[in-house]
Motif scaffolding. Structure first.
Motif, mmCIF file in Angstrom:
data_model
loop_
_atom_site.group_PDB
_atom_site.id
_atom_site.type_symbol
_atom_site.label_atom_id
_atom_site.label_comp_id
_atom_site.label_asym_id
_atom_site.label_seq_id
_atom_site.Cartn_x
_atom_site.Cartn_y
_atom_site.Cartn_z
ATOM 1 N N TYR A 50 1.022 21.815 8.113
ATOM 2 C CA TYR A 50 0.137 22.360 9.132
ATOM 3 C C TYR A 50 0.608 21.904 10.491
ATOM 4 N N ARG A 107 0.260 26.338 2.152
ATOM 5 C CA ARG A 107 0.369 25.514 0.941
ATOM 6 C C ARG A 107 1.321 26.234 0.007
ATOM 7 N N ALA A 115 1.708 20.930 1.342
ATOM 8 C CA ALA A 115 1.223 21.775 2.433
ATOM 9 C C ALA A 115 1.847 21.309 3.741
ATOM 10 N N ARG A 125 1.970 22.139 -4.653
ATOM 11 C CA ARG A 125 1.169 20.952 -4.354
ATOM 12 C C ARG A 125 1.626 20.231 -3.097
ATOM 13 N N GLU A 145 -9.664 19.583 -1.423
ATOM 14 C CA GLU A 145 -9.325 21.003 -1.350
ATOM 15 C C GLU A 145 -10.501 21.829 -1.839
ATOM 16 N N VAL A 152 -8.363 22.660 3.335
ATOM 17 C CA VAL A 152 -7.903 21.339 2.918
ATOM 18 C C VAL A 152 -8.433 20.344 3.945
ATOM 19 N N LEU A 175 -0.176 16.757 -1.698
ATOM 20 C CA LEU A 175 -1.580 16.908 -2.079
ATOM 21 C C LEU A 175 -1.991 16.042 -3.270
ATOM 22 N N GLN A 208 3.343 31.230 -1.415
ATOM 23 C CA GLN A 208 2.922 30.562 -0.183
ATOM 24 C C GLN A 208 1.527 31.058 0.167
#
Length: 173
Positions: free
Chosen positions: A31, A24, A29, A27, A84, A89, A55, A8
């Protein structure tokens, strides 16, 4: 860390000009950001919104806390550009959206007119629009329709890949 687990990583996701704390894992993520005061939030949902990024699929997903009670648990999917760079990102809206409710209800595709306006105004190139359309079809085929799908459940929705970040704690910036 045990074998088979993916590391992580802490990341900053930039939506427009807004930096948001995130993580993330492989592949995918996740937020978070706060819904501004004065904007409707479903009672009991809180003002913190968690969003997810696939991603490699140019897809952002979230269950909006701004949806009314009749749509609690529904998903809003944005087709986005993702860049990225190390632990940053960057996410740019690419106009096409999906709204996905429970299995058995049809999903909706929204804002194709905005994609057309982005093309004719020069905000997106023909190549970018072609990529957005391909991403939209790929998302629908993989997660919602599937080849020959006729069952009562989505083939992969919400995407199984989200399990890596669904419940992780996201540190503040």
């Amino acid at each position: 860390m045990s074998a088979g687990r993916t590391l992580q990583e802490r990341v900053t996701v930039v939506r427009g000009e807004l930096p948001c704390p995130g993580v993330r894992v492989g592949r995918v993520a996740a937020y978070e950001f706060d819904i501004p005061e004065g904007r409707y939030v479903r009672p009991g949902a809180g003002r913190r919104q968690r969003a997810f990024l696939l991603l490699d699929e140019s897809v952002q997903l979230h269950q909006p806390v701004v949806f009314g009670p009749e749509r609690a648990g529904w998903w809003y999917i944005d087709l986005v550009g993702i860049r990225e760079s190390g632990d940053t990102v960057r996410v740019a809206d690419h106009y096409v959206d999906f709204v996905v409710g429970p299995p058995g209800l049809p999903y909706r595709v929204l804002d194709l007119h905005e994609l057309g306006e982005a093309l004719t105004s020069g905000r997106l190139t023909a190549r970018q629009v072609a990529d957005v359309l391909a991403a939209a079809q790929a998302f629908a085929d993989k997660h919602l329709q599937g080849e020959g799908h006729h069952g009562p459940h989505w083939p992969d929705f919400p995407p199984a890949a989200l399990s890596a970040v669904r419940e992780v704690e996201i540190p503040r910036l």
